[in-house]
Design a protein around this motif. Structure first.
Motif, PDB file in Angstrom:
ATOM      1  N   PRO A 290     -10.832  20.485 -17.518  1.00 25.46           N
ATOM      2  CA  PRO A 290     -10.419  19.182 -16.987  1.00 25.46           C
ATOM      3  C   PRO A 290     -11.613  18.451 -16.385  1.00 25.46           C
ATOM      4  O   PRO A 290     -12.596  19.066 -15.964  1.00 25.46           O
ATOM      5  N   LEU A 291     -11.511  17.141 -16.341  1.00 26.39           N
ATOM      6  CA  LEU A 291     -12.593  16.324 -15.792  1.00 26.39           C
ATOM      7  C   LEU A 291     -12.808  16.615 -14.313  1.00 26.39           C
ATOM      8  O   LEU A 291     -13.946  16.660 -13.832  1.00 26.39           O
ATOM      9  N   PHE A 292     -11.701  16.835 -13.587  1.00 26.28           N
ATOM     10  CA  PHE A 292     -11.785  17.146 -12.156  1.00 26.28           C
ATOM     11  C   PHE A 292     -11.268  18.574 -11.954  1.00 26.28           C
ATOM     12  O   PHE A 292     -10.094  18.799 -11.674  1.00 26.28           O
ATOM     13  N   LYS A 293     -12.151  19.513 -12.128  1.00 32.09           N
ATOM     14  CA  LYS A 293     -11.788  20.926 -12.078  1.00 32.09           C
ATOM     15  C   LYS A 293     -11.235  21.314 -10.707  1.00 32.09           C
ATOM     16  O   LYS A 293     -11.820  21.023  -9.674  1.00 32.09           O
ATOM     17  N   GLY A 294     -10.079  21.974 -10.730  1.00 32.40           N
ATOM     18  CA  GLY A 294      -9.478  22.470  -9.492  1.00 32.40           C
ATOM     19  C   GLY A 294      -8.619  21.473  -8.747  1.00 32.40           C
ATOM     20  O   GLY A 294      -7.963  21.823  -7.767  1.00 32.40           O
ATOM     21  N   LEU A 295      -8.589  20.227  -9.199  1.00 34.37           N
ATOM     22  CA  LEU A 295      -7.786  19.210  -8.523  1.00 34.37           C
ATOM     23  C   LEU A 295      -6.323  19.345  -8.932  1.00 34.37           C
ATOM     24  O   LEU A 295      -5.996  19.377 -10.111  1.00 34.37           O
ATOM     25  N   LYS A 296      -5.423  19.404  -7.933  1.00 34.90           N
ATOM     26  CA  LYS A 296      -3.995  19.576  -8.192  1.00 34.90           C
ATOM     27  C   LYS A 296      -3.207  18.393  -7.630  1.00 34.90           C
ATOM     28  O   LYS A 296      -3.555  17.853  -6.578  1.00 34.90           O
ATOM     29  N   PRO A 297      -2.131  17.989  -8.328  1.00 36.56           N
ATOM     30  CA  PRO A 297      -1.343  16.836  -7.875  1.00 36.56           C
ATOM     31  C   PRO A 297      -0.829  16.968  -6.442  1.00 36.56           C
ATOM     32  O   PRO A 297      -0.828  15.986  -5.694  1.00 36.56           O
ATOM     33  N   GLU A 298      -0.396  18.165  -6.070  1.00 39.29           N
ATOM     34  CA  GLU A 298       0.230  18.343  -4.757  1.00 39.29           C
ATOM     35  C   GLU A 298      -0.735  18.192  -3.586  1.00 39.29           C
ATOM     36  O   GLU A 298      -0.307  18.040  -2.439  1.00 39.29           O
ATOM     37  N   GLU A 299      -2.044  18.234  -3.842  1.00 41.53           N
ATOM     38  CA  GLU A 299      -3.001  18.110  -2.741  1.00 41.53           C
ATOM     39  C   GLU A 299      -3.526  16.685  -2.573  1.00 41.53           C
ATOM     40  O   GLU A 299      -4.351  16.422  -1.703  1.00 41.53           O
ATOM     41  N   ILE A 300      -3.027  15.767  -3.389  1.00 38.13           N
ATOM     42  CA  ILE A 300      -3.482  14.377  -3.314  1.00 38.13           C
ATOM     43  C   ILE A 300      -2.572  13.585  -2.366  1.00 38.13           C
ATOM     44  O   ILE A 300      -1.354  13.646  -2.460  1.00 38.13           O
ATOM     45  N   THR A 301      -3.178  12.837  -1.462  1.00 36.24           N
ATOM     46  CA  THR A 301      -2.412  12.095  -0.449  1.00 36.24           C
ATOM     47  C   THR A 301      -2.542  10.582  -0.578  1.00 36.24           C
ATOM     48  O   THR A 301      -1.738   9.850  -0.004  1.00 36.24           O
ATOM     49  N   THR A 302      -3.543  10.115  -1.315  1.00 36.88           N
ATOM     50  CA  THR A 302      -3.740   8.677  -1.501  1.00 36.88           C
ATOM     51  C   THR A 302      -4.195   8.400  -2.921  1.00 36.88           C
ATOM     52  O   THR A 302      -5.031   9.126  -3.457  1.00 36.88           O
ATOM     53  N   ILE A 303      -3.636   7.362  -3.535  1.00 35.40           N
ATOM     54  CA  ILE A 303      -4.092   6.936  -4.860  1.00 35.40           C
ATOM     55  C   ILE A 303      -4.228   5.415  -4.849  1.00 35.40           C
ATOM     56  O   ILE A 303      -3.480   4.716  -4.157  1.00 35.40           O
ATOM     57  N   SER A 304      -5.187   4.905  -5.598  1.00 33.04           N
ATOM     58  CA  SER A 304      -5.353   3.452  -5.667  1.00 33.04           C
ATOM     59  C   SER A 304      -6.046   3.066  -6.960  1.00 33.04           C
ATOM     60  O   SER A 304      -6.703   3.884  -7.608  1.00 33.04           O
ATOM     61  N   MET A 305      -5.897   1.791  -7.314  1.00 33.68           N
ATOM     62  CA  MET A 305      -6.574   1.248  -8.492  1.00 33.68           C
ATOM     63  C   MET A 305      -7.200  -0.092  -8.121  1.00 33.68           C
ATOM     64  O   MET A 305      -6.528  -0.980  -7.590  1.00 33.68           O
ATOM     65  N   GLU A 306      -8.485  -0.192  -8.381  1.00 38.20           N
ATOM     66  CA  GLU A 306      -9.216  -1.431  -8.152  1.00 38.20           C
ATOM     67  C   GLU A 306      -9.578  -2.026  -9.505  1.00 38.20           C
ATOM     68  O   GLU A 306     -10.060  -1.326 -10.387  1.00 38.20           O
ATOM     69  N   GLU A 307      -9.337  -3.313  -9.662  1.00 33.86           N
ATOM     70  CA  GLU A 307      -9.644  -3.982 -10.917  1.00 33.86           C
ATOM     71  C   GLU A 307     -10.514  -5.197 -10.644  1.00 33.86           C
ATOM     72  O   GLU A 307     -10.146  -6.090  -9.889  1.00 33.86           O
ATOM     73  N   LYS A 308     -11.703  -5.199 -11.251  1.00 30.42           N
ATOM     74  CA  LYS A 308     -12.662  -6.298 -11.086  1.00 30.42           C
ATOM     75  C   LYS A 308     -12.891  -6.620  -9.611  1.00 30.42           C
ATOM     76  O   LYS A 308     -12.888  -7.779  -9.192  1.00 30.42           O
TER      77      LYS A 308
ATOM     78  N   VAL B 292       5.015   8.077 -10.109  1.00 28.64           N
ATOM     79  CA  VAL B 292       3.819   8.448  -9.340  1.00 28.64           C
ATOM     80  C   VAL B 292       3.390   9.869  -9.682  1.00 28.64           C
ATOM     81  O   VAL B 292       2.204  10.140  -9.892  1.00 28.64           O
ATOM     82  N   GLU B 293       4.358  10.776  -9.772  1.00 34.79           N
ATOM     83  CA  GLU B 293       4.021  12.155 -10.131  1.00 34.79           C
ATOM     84  C   GLU B 293       3.450  12.232 -11.547  1.00 34.79           C
ATOM     85  O   GLU B 293       2.540  13.017 -11.815  1.00 34.79           O
ATOM     86  N   SER B 294       3.965  11.413 -12.441  1.00 38.58           N
ATOM     87  CA  SER B 294       3.434  11.367 -13.797  1.00 38.58           C
ATOM     88  C   SER B 294       1.985  10.884 -13.789  1.00 38.58           C
ATOM     89  O   SER B 294       1.135  11.419 -14.517  1.00 38.58           O
ATOM     90  N   TRP B 295       1.698   9.889 -12.967  1.00 37.47           N
ATOM     91  CA  TRP B 295       0.325   9.378 -12.859  1.00 37.47           C
ATOM     92  C   TRP B 295      -0.595  10.458 -12.312  1.00 37.47           C
ATOM     93  O   TRP B 295      -1.719  10.643 -12.798  1.00 37.47           O
ATOM     94  N   LEU B 296      -0.138  11.179 -11.314  1.00 44.43           N
ATOM     95  CA  LEU B 296      -0.945  12.249 -10.722  1.00 44.43           C
ATOM     96  C   LEU B 296      -1.292  13.322 -11.744  1.00 44.43           C
ATOM     97  O   LEU B 296      -2.428  13.810 -11.812  1.00 44.43           O
ATOM     98  N   ARG B 297      -0.304  13.695 -12.557  1.00 44.05           N
ATOM     99  CA  ARG B 297      -0.563  14.705 -13.598  1.00 44.05           C
ATOM    100  C   ARG B 297      -1.584  14.191 -14.606  1.00 44.05           C
ATOM    101  O   ARG B 297      -2.474  14.932 -15.036  1.00 44.05           O
ATOM    102  N   SER B 298      -1.443  12.914 -14.978  1.00 41.01           N
ATOM    103  CA  SER B 298      -2.389  12.341 -15.934  1.00 41.01           C
ATOM    104  C   SER B 298      -3.810  12.354 -15.378  1.00 41.01           C
ATOM    105  O   SER B 298      -4.764  12.649 -16.106  1.00 41.01           O
ATOM    106  N   PHE B 299      -3.951  12.057 -14.101  1.00 43.24           N
ATOM    107  CA  PHE B 299      -5.282  12.021 -13.482  1.00 43.24           C
ATOM    108  C   PHE B 299      -5.882  13.420 -13.378  1.00 43.24           C
ATOM    109  O   PHE B 299      -7.039  13.654 -13.739  1.00 43.24           O
ATOM    110  N   THR B 300      -5.099  14.356 -12.873  1.00 42.66           N
ATOM    111  CA  THR B 300      -5.636  15.708 -12.649  1.00 42.66           C
ATOM    112  C   THR B 300      -5.853  16.476 -13.951  1.00 42.66           C
ATOM    113  O   THR B 300      -6.640  17.428 -13.984  1.00 42.66           O
TER     114      THR B 300
END
Length: 306
Positions: A40-58, A87-95
């Motif tokens: 994985p791109l972010f080795k060891g990163l798990k959805p359950e340990e993430i507390t903040t998510i954001s998206m910045e565009e331009k 949100v959980e689906s997004w977290l899985r996609s990211f991790t």
């Protein structure tokens, strides 16, 4: 005893065992996917340990969500109802992002790859406070992909558009959109008032009976009508229910569920939309006027039956 037959059987078993050993040692029955698994791109990163998510565009934060006591809430662009499954689906996609390839080991020329001022930047924060960033730059000149960089430093990578595309969510994608928060299969009675029409029914021994609206509506079609009601979704961002409590409702809906509870909904029309809120609910959801009209049509009798 037939020793000849026994010996032949033993020889056959020995030959089979030898052949199996050869085949197994060469991994001929192993699927190709097991030969080399992509990290994985972010080795060891798990959805359950993430507390903040954001998206910045331009350079502008489009959305930001924070998890507290196990529940997600919008911080940007403003408070909104959250769809936890999305949100959980997004977290899985990211991790689980994988398939990135190195384009350039150094990051000397970010402008060349559209990473000096990225198209998008995704940020997540771990429970321990660690911040992780993924910048998305220009599209690849030939292949279907994007240039990316982790944490604003290090190698320039490329990744498939499909892989990175799962992260590209708008606010509405992450917002809870269902205007009616009752499962259709749990509804046992209802009262529906809209545009001067009153429709009232009750399920008795598995069959729907009409109490009001018998002249125009077919009890055998109420199942489709209720399915349409339960499927109503907002096509725009919700607003605080307080904004609509002082307005006279054009829609009044009461749903009685199998546990005996009554769920009251009110709708205020504004141009081609109806803002639907649950009594004592926090949010009002905009649905098209036509969607309510279409739901009602689902229960109409055939012309020859009227």
């Amino acid at each position: 005893m037939n020793w000849k037959g026994t010996i032949s059987t033993l020889i056959a078993l020995i030959v089979f065992a030898a052949l199996w050993g050869v085949v197994s040692s060469q991994d001929l029955f192993q699927e190709k996917s097991d030969e080399k698994k992509e990290p994985p791109l972010f080795k060891g990163l798990k959805p359950e340990e993430i507390t903040t998510i954001s998206m910045e565009e331009k350079g502008e934060i489009r959305w930001k969500l924070v998890r507290k006591d196990g529940k997600w809430s919008f911080k940007e662009p403003r408070p909104l109802p959250v769809d936890p499954q999305m949100v959980e689906s997004w977290l899985r996609s990211f991790t689980e992002l994988k398939g990135a390839e190195v384009v350039q080991k150094s990051s000397d020329d970010l402008q060349k790859y559209g990473l000096k001022q990225p198209q998008k930047i995704y940020r997540v924060t771990r429970k321990n406070g660690e911040k992780i960033e993924l910048a998305v730059g220009d599209a690849l000149p030939v292949d279907n992909g994007r240039y990316i960089q982790k944490n604003g430093e290090g190698a320039i990578l490329q990744i498939g558009t499909t892989d990175i595309g799962f992260l590209d969510k708008q606010v509405l994608n992450l917002m809870k959109k269902e205007a009616i928060h009752v499962q259709k299969e749990n509804i046992k009675a209802f009262s529906f008032q809209w545009k001067g029409t009153t429709l009232k029914g009750k399920e008795i021994e598995g069959e729907w009976k009409l109490e009001k609206g018998k002249k125009t509506y077919d009890p055998d079609k109420l199942d489709r009508f209720l399915t349409s009601l339960a499927s109503l979704q907002a096509k725009e961002l919700a607003k605080s229910a307080d904004e609509w409590k002082q307005n006279k409702p054009q829609l009044e809906l009461t749903l009685t569920t199998d546990d005996g509870k009554k769920h009251l909904y009110f709708g205020v029309r504004e141009e081609d939309q109806v803002w639907i809120r649950k009594k004592e609910g926090e949010w009002a959801y905009p649905v098209a006027v036509s969607s309510l009209d279409d739901a009602l049509k689902q229960a109409e009798k055939e012309e020859e039956d009227k």
